[in-house]
Design a protein around this motif. Structure first.
Motif, short mmCIF file in Angstrom:
data_model
loop_
_atom_site.label_atom_id
_atom_site.label_comp_id
_atom_site.label_asym_id
_atom_site.label_seq_id
_atom_site.Cartn_x
_atom_site.Cartn_y
_atom_site.Cartn_z
N GLU A 1 0.83 -1.21 0.00
CA GLU A 1 0.00 0.00 0.00
C GLU A 1 0.87 1.26 0.00
O GLU A 1 0.57 2.22 -0.70
N HIS B 1 -1.88 8.03 6.78
CA HIS B 1 -2.29 6.65 6.52
C HIS B 1 -1.29 5.67 7.14
O HIS B 1 -1.67 4.71 7.81
N HIS C 1 -1.24 2.38 9.97
CA HIS C 1 -0.60 1.06 9.81
C HIS C 1 0.32 0.79 11.00
O HIS C 1 0.37 -0.33 11.52
N HIS D 1 -10.65 1.49 8.85
CA HIS D 1 -9.47 1.68 8.01
C HIS D 1 -9.76 1.29 6.55
O HIS D 1 -9.71 2.12 5.67
N ASP E 1 -8.54 3.45 3.29
CA ASP E 1 -8.05 2.89 2.03
C ASP E 1 -8.83 3.44 0.84
O ASP E 1 -8.29 3.60 -0.25
FE FE2 Z 1 -4.19 0.81 4.57
#
Ligand code: FE2
Length: 135
Positions: free
Chosen positions: A58, A73, A77, A116, A121
């Motif tokens: 990602e 983002h 994670h 998330h 995403d």
């Molecule tokens: Fe993600």
């Protein structure tokens, strides 16, 4: 809640989509499974591999398209990685409680899916889609 992956959740990258589909399956499996020691161990290993492989895919994808929200983002994670480290340590200390750990993993992943995958995403997905349409 049954996690149902549909085509409109595609982020436009097969590898990332496949990982998401795999996680949806894992979540569904988890809510119906009997929480044995072997099962939980296996889930925790799968999640560790997920964080290593999927998160870097990602990151690469977001950077490739200069997604402006990449740092925020990645912070999410990082939180996932920290949570997983904590739960693995806890389970190593209390291996007699697979049910409790299974329950905790289940609710964390349900929340991760909602907050998330279905929201964060989709932000990079939409951004990249707009870029592609504009070019
Ligand atoms: Fe993600």
């Amino acid at each position: 809640m049954t996690a149902l992956w549909t085509d409109d959740l595609s982020v436009g990258d097969q590898g990332i989509d496949d990982d998401h589909i795999g996680l949806f399956e894992l979540i569904n499996d988890l809510s119906n499974a009997s929480m044995t020691h072997g099962y939980i161990n296996n889930i925790l290993h799968q999640l560790a591999r997920y964080t290593e492989e999927h998160f870097s895919k990602e990151e690469e994808h977001m950077r490739k398209f200069d997604f402006p929200g990449v740092e925020a983002h990645l912070a999410q994670h990082e939180e996932f990685v920290e949570w997983l480290t904590t739960i693995r340590k806890m389970y190593a200390r209390f291996p007699q409680s697979p049910f409790v750990v299974g329950d905790a993993v289940n609710s964390y992943l349900q929340r991760w899916l909602r907050e998330h995958i279905l929201q964060e995403d989709m932000k990079y997905r939409d951004f990249i889609l707009e870029q592609k349409q504009a070019s």
